[in-house]
Enzyme design. Structure first.
Site, mmCIF file in Angstrom:
data_model
loop_
_atom_site.group_PDB
_atom_site.id
_atom_site.type_symbol
_atom_site.label_atom_id
_atom_site.label_comp_id
_atom_site.label_asym_id
_atom_site.label_seq_id
_atom_site.Cartn_x
_atom_site.Cartn_y
_atom_site.Cartn_z
ATOM 1 N N LYS A 35 0.843 -1.195 0.000
ATOM 2 C CA LYS A 35 0.000 0.000 0.000
ATOM 3 C C LYS A 35 0.880 1.246 0.000
ATOM 4 O O LYS A 35 1.782 1.381 0.821
ATOM 5 C CB LYS A 35 -0.902 0.006 1.236
ATOM 6 C CG LYS A 35 -1.883 1.174 1.236
ATOM 7 C CD LYS A 35 -2.714 1.212 2.488
ATOM 8 C CE LYS A 35 -2.071 1.965 3.609
ATOM 9 N NZ LYS A 35 -2.019 3.421 3.466
ATOM 10 N N LYS A 63 -6.785 8.393 -0.948
ATOM 11 C CA LYS A 63 -7.895 8.946 -0.149
ATOM 12 C C LYS A 63 -8.441 10.218 -0.803
ATOM 13 O O LYS A 63 -8.482 11.293 -0.210
ATOM 14 C CB LYS A 63 -7.444 9.248 1.282
ATOM 15 C CG LYS A 63 -7.092 8.001 2.080
ATOM 16 C CD LYS A 63 -7.073 8.301 3.564
ATOM 17 C CE LYS A 63 -6.692 7.097 4.382
ATOM 18 N NZ LYS A 63 -5.277 6.742 4.289
ATOM 19 N N PRO A 68 -17.211 15.808 -7.417
ATOM 20 C CA PRO A 68 -17.290 14.637 -8.306
ATOM 21 C C PRO A 68 -16.382 14.708 -9.532
ATOM 22 O O PRO A 68 -15.658 13.759 -9.844
ATOM 23 C CB PRO A 68 -18.771 14.607 -8.704
ATOM 24 C CG PRO A 68 -19.472 15.248 -7.553
ATOM 25 C CD PRO A 68 -18.548 16.310 -7.033
ATOM 26 N N THR A 70 -13.625 16.359 -10.058
ATOM 27 C CA THR A 70 -12.195 16.243 -9.722
ATOM 28 C C THR A 70 -11.846 14.821 -9.270
ATOM 29 O O THR A 70 -10.780 14.300 -9.627
ATOM 30 C CB THR A 70 -11.828 17.278 -8.627
ATOM 31 O OG1 THR A 70 -12.212 18.569 -9.104
ATOM 32 C CG2 THR A 70 -10.355 17.273 -8.318
ATOM 33 N N ARG A 175 -2.426 -3.803 15.483
ATOM 34 C CA ARG A 175 -1.243 -3.830 16.346
ATOM 35 C C ARG A 175 -1.080 -5.225 16.951
ATOM 36 O O ARG A 175 -2.058 -5.814 17.405
ATOM 37 C CB ARG A 175 -1.375 -2.802 17.479
ATOM 38 C CG ARG A 175 -1.320 -1.341 16.992
ATOM 39 C CD ARG A 175 0.054 -1.012 16.430
ATOM 40 N NE ARG A 175 0.186 0.340 15.930
ATOM 41 C CZ ARG A 175 -0.018 0.721 14.673
ATOM 42 N NH1 ARG A 175 -0.409 -0.157 13.756
ATOM 43 N NH2 ARG A 175 0.171 1.962 14.305
ATOM 44 N N GLY A 203 1.358 -1.137 8.914
ATOM 45 C CA GLY A 203 2.516 -0.326 8.560
ATOM 46 C C GLY A 203 3.630 -0.486 9.563
ATOM 47 O O GLY A 203 4.391 -1.466 9.535
ATOM 48 N N ARG A 204 3.705 0.473 10.485
ATOM 49 C CA ARG A 204 4.836 0.526 11.412
ATOM 50 C C ARG A 204 5.165 -0.765 12.158
ATOM 51 O O ARG A 204 6.358 -1.064 12.320
ATOM 52 C CB ARG A 204 4.620 1.706 12.385
ATOM 53 C CG ARG A 204 4.816 3.043 11.686
ATOM 54 C CD ARG A 204 4.177 4.177 12.437
ATOM 55 N NE ARG A 204 2.722 4.150 12.350
ATOM 56 C CZ ARG A 204 1.929 5.102 12.815
ATOM 57 N NH1 ARG A 204 2.459 6.155 13.425
ATOM 58 N NH2 ARG A 204 0.618 5.006 12.680
HETATM 59 O O1 C5P Z 1 1.649 2.288 10.690
HETATM 60 P P1 C5P Z 1 0.194 1.920 10.712
HETATM 61 O O2 C5P Z 1 -0.040 0.430 10.830
HETATM 62 O O3 C5P Z 1 -0.589 2.708 11.736
HETATM 63 O O4 C5P Z 1 -0.324 2.346 9.266
HETATM 64 C C1 C5P Z 1 -1.670 2.317 8.902
HETATM 65 C C2 C5P Z 1 -1.812 2.717 7.466
HETATM 66 O O5 C5P Z 1 -3.176 2.651 7.096
HETATM 67 C C3 C5P Z 1 -1.347 4.137 7.160
HETATM 68 O O6 C5P Z 1 -0.710 4.083 5.889
HETATM 69 C C4 C5P Z 1 -2.620 4.952 7.088
HETATM 70 O O7 C5P Z 1 -2.518 6.002 6.165
HETATM 71 C C5 C5P Z 1 -3.630 3.914 6.623
HETATM 72 N N1 C5P Z 1 -5.025 4.119 7.063
HETATM 73 C C6 C5P Z 1 -5.391 4.216 8.383
HETATM 74 N N2 C5P Z 1 -6.688 4.428 8.733
HETATM 75 C C7 C5P Z 1 -7.641 4.522 7.808
HETATM 76 C C8 C5P Z 1 -7.291 4.409 6.468
HETATM 77 C C9 C5P Z 1 -5.946 4.199 6.131
HETATM 78 O O8 C5P Z 1 -4.542 4.086 9.256
HETATM 79 N N3 C5P Z 1 -8.905 4.658 8.147
#
Ligand code: C5P
Length: 224
Positions: A35, A63, A68, A70, A175, A203-204
């Site tokens: 992503k 996101k 509409p 654009t 998490r 992500g992290r």
């Molecule tokens: O690092 P982490 O696991 O928090 O990353 C979550 C990812 O999901 C980020 O890239 C964030 O932009 C995306 N995201 C989110 N919440 C949403 C939609 C997308 O955290 N509702």
């Protein structure tokens, strides 16, 4: 459980780091997609890097949230990147969702509901007088009415979304080994799958520190 499918959020401006994330997550027991969010998409070399990616499941997390015309134009403008998934905020409204869906072609258009970094208190501060669950339910109905392909919601609202939206559900705010960071509505991968999420976005917890070790921790968590 069948092979878990997870999008790794490649939140960086460094193509070197993304290359590393991809390399270290290959040939895993988990099926990974990648992503790309605002940070990488807006970075100097991000677009060019994505245009050269082959045989990967890709997710353009733009996101979009605009009028509409654009939104539809923006969906068309990124067509050459051939994303498998592309996001638009459900709060952009029915007309924008319809306009974007009309031109999205084979890319799956994903509606993003209330961000996982917001809770009821934060919603009040920005003027919403409904709670997260009620708003997400309304937004999921919008996704259904506009024939979107998937919805992004926190693991805590999956059950509510499933009642009104029957296609794919993608869940960030996951998490399993680390800090919550800026996320408020978090769940573990196991809980999110149990609630019915199809895809998780992580992500992290994967990309910070030793990627291979983090993936192993994730596999251990899922097989417990
Ligand atoms: O690092 P982490 O696991 O928090 O990353 C979550 C990812 O999901 C980020 O890239 C964030 O932009 C995306 N995201 C989110 N919440 C949403 C939609 C997308 O955290 N509702």
């Amino acid at each position: 459980m069948s092979k878990p499918i997870i999008f790794i959020a490649c939140d960086t401006t460094s193509t070197k780091k993304v290359r590393k994330i991809i390399k270290e997550s290959q040939n895993s027991k988990i099926k990974f997609g990648y992503k790309f969010g605002l940070e990488f998409l807006n970075s100097k070399n991000g677009r060019n890097f994505i245009s050269k990616l082959k045989n990967k499941i890709t997710f353009g997390d733009y996101k979009f949230a605009d009028i509409p015309n654009t939104c539809a134009a923006a969906v068309k403008a990124v067509k050459d990147l051939k994303f498998n998934y592309l996001t638009i905020h459900l709060s952009a409204g029915k007309e924008a969702l319809r306009a974007a869906k009309k031109v999205s072609g084979s890319t799956k258009l994903v509606g993003v509901s209330i961000l996982t970094s917001l809770d009821n208190k934060s919603l009040k501060k920005i003027g919403f007088n409904k709670n997260v669950k009620k708003l997400v339910k309304i937004q999921a109905k919008l996704a259904h009415q506009t024939n979107l392909d998937a919805v992004v919601c926190s693991g805590q609202e999956v059950e509510i979304v499933k009642k009104v939206f029957k296609k794919e559900i993608i869940t960030p705010g996951i998490r399993f080994n680390s800090k919550t960071n800026d996320q408020k509505r978090v769940l573990t991968p196991k809980q999110a799958y149990k609630n019915g999420s199809d895809w998780l976005v992580i992500g992290r917890p994967i990309t910070k520190g030793d990627i291979k070790k983090n993936i192993q921790k994730l596999i251990d968590h899922l097989s417990q």
